[in-house]
Design a protein around this motif. Structure first.
Motif, mmCIF file in Angstrom:
data_model
loop_
_atom_site.group_PDB
_atom_site.id
_atom_site.type_symbol
_atom_site.label_atom_id
_atom_site.label_comp_id
_atom_site.label_asym_id
_atom_site.label_seq_id
_atom_site.Cartn_x
_atom_site.Cartn_y
_atom_site.Cartn_z
ATOM 1 N N ARG A 102 -12.175 -3.830 -10.912
ATOM 2 C CA ARG A 102 -12.874 -2.984 -9.942
ATOM 3 C C ARG A 102 -12.013 -1.840 -9.408
ATOM 4 O O ARG A 102 -12.505 -0.973 -8.698
ATOM 5 C CB ARG A 102 -13.399 -3.836 -8.788
ATOM 6 C CG ARG A 102 -14.644 -4.634 -9.139
ATOM 7 C CD ARG A 102 -15.050 -5.550 -8.002
ATOM 8 N NE ARG A 102 -14.182 -6.706 -7.900
ATOM 9 C CZ ARG A 102 -14.039 -7.442 -6.804
ATOM 10 N NH1 ARG A 102 -14.668 -7.098 -5.700
ATOM 11 N NH2 ARG A 102 -13.259 -8.500 -6.811
ATOM 12 N N LYS A 103 -10.734 -1.840 -9.687
ATOM 13 C CA LYS A 103 -9.840 -0.770 -9.234
ATOM 14 C C LYS A 103 -9.383 0.062 -10.422
ATOM 15 O O LYS A 103 -9.345 -0.414 -11.566
ATOM 16 C CB LYS A 103 -8.617 -1.369 -8.517
ATOM 17 C CG LYS A 103 -8.947 -2.191 -7.274
ATOM 18 C CD LYS A 103 -9.395 -1.321 -6.117
ATOM 19 C CE LYS A 103 -9.547 -2.140 -4.843
ATOM 20 N NZ LYS A 103 -9.944 -1.319 -3.672
ATOM 21 N N ASP A 104 -9.036 1.316 -10.127
ATOM 22 C CA ASP A 104 -8.557 2.197 -11.197
ATOM 23 C C ASP A 104 -7.330 2.969 -10.723
ATOM 24 O O ASP A 104 -6.788 2.712 -9.646
ATOM 25 C CB ASP A 104 -9.678 3.146 -11.648
ATOM 26 C CG ASP A 104 -10.222 4.002 -10.506
ATOM 27 O OD1 ASP A 104 -9.502 4.183 -9.489
ATOM 28 O OD2 ASP A 104 -11.357 4.495 -10.626
ATOM 29 N N ASP A 105 -6.892 3.944 -11.539
ATOM 30 C CA ASP A 105 -5.672 4.691 -11.227
ATOM 31 C C ASP A 105 -5.766 5.417 -9.897
ATOM 32 O O ASP A 105 -4.759 5.537 -9.176
ATOM 33 C CB ASP A 105 -5.370 5.693 -12.347
ATOM 34 C CG ASP A 105 -4.773 5.025 -13.580
ATOM 35 O OD1 ASP A 105 -4.100 3.980 -13.412
ATOM 36 O OD2 ASP A 105 -4.970 5.527 -14.691
ATOM 37 N N ALA A 106 -6.962 5.899 -9.571
ATOM 38 C CA ALA A 106 -7.130 6.593 -8.291
ATOM 39 C C ALA A 106 -6.857 5.652 -7.119
ATOM 40 O O ALA A 106 -6.289 6.065 -6.097
ATOM 41 C CB ALA A 106 -8.535 7.178 -8.194
ATOM 42 N N ASP A 107 -7.230 4.399 -7.272
ATOM 43 C CA ASP A 107 -6.982 3.427 -6.213
ATOM 44 C C ASP A 107 -5.491 3.150 -6.057
ATOM 45 O O ASP A 107 -4.990 3.000 -4.933
ATOM 46 C CB ASP A 107 -7.725 2.121 -6.509
ATOM 47 C CG ASP A 107 -9.225 2.284 -6.442
ATOM 48 O OD1 ASP A 107 -9.735 2.706 -5.398
ATOM 49 O OD2 ASP A 107 -9.890 1.988 -7.458
ATOM 50 N N ALA A 110 -3.977 6.041 -4.227
ATOM 51 C CA ALA A 110 -4.258 5.951 -2.792
ATOM 52 C C ALA A 110 -3.393 4.878 -2.132
ATOM 53 O O ALA A 110 -2.916 5.059 -0.999
ATOM 54 C CB ALA A 110 -5.735 5.649 -2.571
ATOM 55 N N LEU A 111 -3.195 3.767 -2.825
ATOM 56 C CA LEU A 111 -2.341 2.712 -2.293
ATOM 57 C C LEU A 111 -0.908 3.213 -2.145
ATOM 58 O O LEU A 111 -0.250 2.946 -1.128
ATOM 59 C CB LEU A 111 -2.383 1.494 -3.212
ATOM 60 C CG LEU A 111 -1.501 0.310 -2.796
ATOM 61 C CD1 LEU A 111 -1.983 -0.287 -1.471
ATOM 62 C CD2 LEU A 111 -1.492 -0.773 -3.890
ATOM 63 N N ALA A 112 -0.433 3.954 -3.143
ATOM 64 C CA ALA A 112 0.927 4.493 -3.074
ATOM 65 C C ALA A 112 1.080 5.429 -1.885
ATOM 66 O O ALA A 112 2.104 5.410 -1.182
ATOM 67 C CB ALA A 112 1.261 5.217 -4.377
ATOM 68 N N ALA A 113 0.070 6.231 -1.620
ATOM 69 C CA ALA A 113 0.119 7.126 -0.464
ATOM 70 C C ALA A 113 0.112 6.328 0.837
ATOM 71 O O ALA A 113 0.807 6.672 1.799
ATOM 72 C CB ALA A 113 -1.061 8.096 -0.506
ATOM 73 N N ARG A 114 -0.680 5.282 0.873
ATOM 74 C CA ARG A 114 -0.770 4.433 2.061
ATOM 75 C C ARG A 114 0.574 3.781 2.372
ATOM 76 O O ARG A 114 0.963 3.652 3.545
ATOM 77 C CB ARG A 114 -1.831 3.361 1.835
ATOM 78 C CG ARG A 114 -1.875 2.251 2.843
ATOM 79 C CD ARG A 114 -2.452 2.695 4.165
ATOM 80 N NE ARG A 114 -3.897 2.825 4.098
ATOM 81 C CZ ARG A 114 -4.620 3.327 5.100
ATOM 82 N NH1 ARG A 114 -4.026 3.753 6.200
ATOM 83 N NH2 ARG A 114 -5.938 3.421 4.987
ATOM 84 N N ALA A 150 1.010 0.225 -13.402
ATOM 85 C CA ALA A 150 0.676 1.350 -12.533
ATOM 86 C C ALA A 150 1.484 1.312 -11.238
ATOM 87 O O ALA A 150 1.962 2.354 -10.758
ATOM 88 C CB ALA A 150 -0.821 1.337 -12.225
ATOM 89 N N VAL A 151 1.650 0.138 -10.644
ATOM 90 C CA VAL A 151 2.418 0.029 -9.406
ATOM 91 C C VAL A 151 3.885 0.354 -9.650
ATOM 92 O O VAL A 151 4.520 1.091 -8.874
ATOM 93 C CB VAL A 151 2.270 -1.386 -8.798
ATOM 94 C CG1 VAL A 151 3.284 -1.602 -7.667
ATOM 95 C CG2 VAL A 151 0.857 -1.591 -8.260
#
Length: 376
Positions: A102-107, A110-114, A150-151
Motif C-alpha cells: 500500500r506504500k510507494d516511493d512517494a511515501d 515523505a517519511l524521510a522528510a518527516r 528505499a529507507v
C-alpha cells in the motif's frame, strides 16, 4: 499497554459498588422475628459488622492508591536537567501498510522528510503477525525488500527492524504456547528468515507476557545468535512492590513485570522499548509522574550497553486503561526527562519510541520535536 497493529485502518495495535445499607433500626423487628431479641434482632448487628468490614476493605484498597497517586504527582514536579534530550537513538513503530504493497516511493520520501532532523534511528515495521505455532508466512511482508532498500537509500543510518508479535498463553489459551520447545524453535526460524529478507534486526512484541516467564528468557537466549539486532517491547514495571501479583489475582491479567524480571530481559537484548502508555492514569500530571517513575525504575536494571527506550503515545483512545486527555506526548516527554535526570542524566544508550505512525497527529510530532529533539 498492549500494541494493536490491527487497529491501523487497513485490511491488515467496575467500579466497585458501594455496600448496600440493608439493616433496619434496632427497634424494628425483622419479618418472622420478634422485637424482644428474636432472630430478626440478631441479624441487625451481623449486618452492621459486615458493612463495617466492607468499609475497612474499601479503605485498605483506597488509602494505598491515594498515597501512590500523590507520590506520582510529586514525581512530576521539578525541572529536568539540561541535556536530557535525544541521543539520536529514538525509534518509530510503523504499521503493516509499509510492507504489504500500500506504500510507494512517494511515501518513503515523505517519511524521510518527516524524520529529517529528529533523533529516530530505528523503524519497527510490522511484518507479522506470527502464527500461533511460531511460523511466519512470507506472504506477510511481500514488499519488505523494497522498503528496506528505499529507507536505506533515503534515510542513511536508519535501521529497519521486523516487528513480529502474537498473543500468548496461558492468559490466551488459544494463542502461542512458549512452553513448547517446537514453538520457540519456529519463532527462531522466523527471525532467521526475516534477517535473510534484509531486515537489520528483529523487534518482538509478545503479549500478554507474565512476569517471571522462563520460557520467554529461553527464547531470547536462542534468538540472540540469529539476528544482528535483537529488540523487544517490554511491559511496565511494578509501580508498587509485587503489584503484578496483586493485580493478577484481582483481574486475571498481571500487566506489570517485576523490576528483577525486567532486568533479566534487558540483559538478553540489544534494545528494550517500554510500552509506557495504557497506564489507567486519569490526569496529565499523574501520567507524567508515572512515566518518570517507570523511566527511573527501568534505568536502574538496564545494562549501560543496552539501548533503553521509553514509549510515547502517538495515538488517542478513551477507555479505562487509556485517557487521551491524560496520556499526552508533552506529559510523557516531561516524565521521561525527569526520570532520566534523577536516575542517569548522562546515560548514552537511551531514547524514546513513538507508537504509532498511522495514528500520529501533527501535534504529536510537534511536541516530540519541541520537547525532546528541540528543532523547529
Amino acid at each position: 499497554m498492549e500494541h494493536h497493529p490491527e487497529k491501523e485502518p487497513t485490511s491488515q495495535p467496575q467500579p466497585e459498588q458501594a455496600p448496600q445499607s440493608a439493616s433496619a433500626p434496632p427497634s424494628a423487628p425483622e419479618p418472622g422475628g420478634t422485637a424482644g431479641g428474636g432472630e430478626g434482632s440478631r441479624r441487625v448487628p451481623w449486618r452492621r459488622r459486615a458493612r463495617r468490614a466492607g468499609l475497612v476493605v474499601v479503605l485498605l484498597l483506597l488509602v494505598p492508591l491515594l498515597i501512590a497517586e500523590t507520590a506520582l504527582r510529586v514525581n512530576y514536579t521539578g525541572d529536568p536537567r539540561p541535556g536530557t534530550r535525544t541521543r539520536d537513538k529514538d525509534a518509530l513503530w510503523l504499521g503493516h501498510a509499509w510492507v504489504d504493497g500500500r506504500k510507494d516511493d512517494a511515501d518513503v520520501t515523505a517519511l524521510a522528510a518527516r524524520l529529517a532532523g529528529t533523533g529516530i534511528r530505528d523503524l519497527y515495521v510490522h511484518a507479522g503477525p506470527l502464527e500461533h505455532n511460531g511460523t511466519l508466512p512470507t506472504s506477510a511482508h511481500p514488499e519488505a525488500r523494497w522498503l528496506i532498500t528505499a529507507v536505506h537509500r533515503k534515510l542513511p543510518g536508519v535501521r529497519v527492524q521486523a516487528w513480529l508479535g502474537d498473543e500468548l498463553a496461558p492468559e490466551k489459551p488459544y494463542a502461542m504456547h512458549l512452553e513448547k520447545a517446537e514453538t520457540r524453535a519456529a519463532v527462531v526460524a522466523s527471525a532467521r528468515e526475516t534477517v535473510a529478507a534484509g531486515f537489520d534486526g528483529v523487534h518482538f512484541d509478545l503479549e500478554p507476557l507474565h512476569s517471571g516467564d522462563r520460557n520467554y528468557l529461553a527464547l531470547l537466549d536462542a534468538l540472540r545468535p540469529v539476528t544482528p539486532l535483537l529488540s523487544v517491547a517490554a511491559h511496565q514495571i511494578d509501580p508498587l512492590p509485587a503489584f503484578h501479583s496483586f493485580w493478577g489475582t484481582l483481574t486475571g491479567h498481571p500487566k506489570w513485570w517485576s523490576q528483577e524480571y525486567f532486568g533479566q530481559v534487558a540483559r538478553r537484548v540489544d534494545q528494550i522499548a517500554v510500552m509506557s502508555y495504557d497506564t489507567m492514569q486519569p490526569l496529565e500530571s499523574l501520567y507524567g509522574g508515572y512515566v518518570a517513575q517507570q523511566t527511573s525504575l527501568a534505568i536502574e536494571v538496564t545494562p549501560a550497553g543496552t539501548d533503553l527506550l521509553m514509549g510515547l503515545p502517538f495515538y488517542r483512545e478513551n477507555r479505562f486503561g487509556h485517557w487521551a486527555h491524560a496520556e499526552t506526548v508533552p506529559a510523557a516527554v516531561r516524565g521521561v526527562r525527569l526520570g532520566l535526570s534523577r536516575a542517569a542524566p548522562d546515560r548514552a544508550n537511551f531514547g524514546v519510541a513513538l507508537y504509532v505512525d498511522f495514528a500520529a497527529t501533527e501535534d504529536d510530532w510537534t511536541s516530540y520535536r519541541k520537547d525532546w529533539v528541540r528543532t523547529p
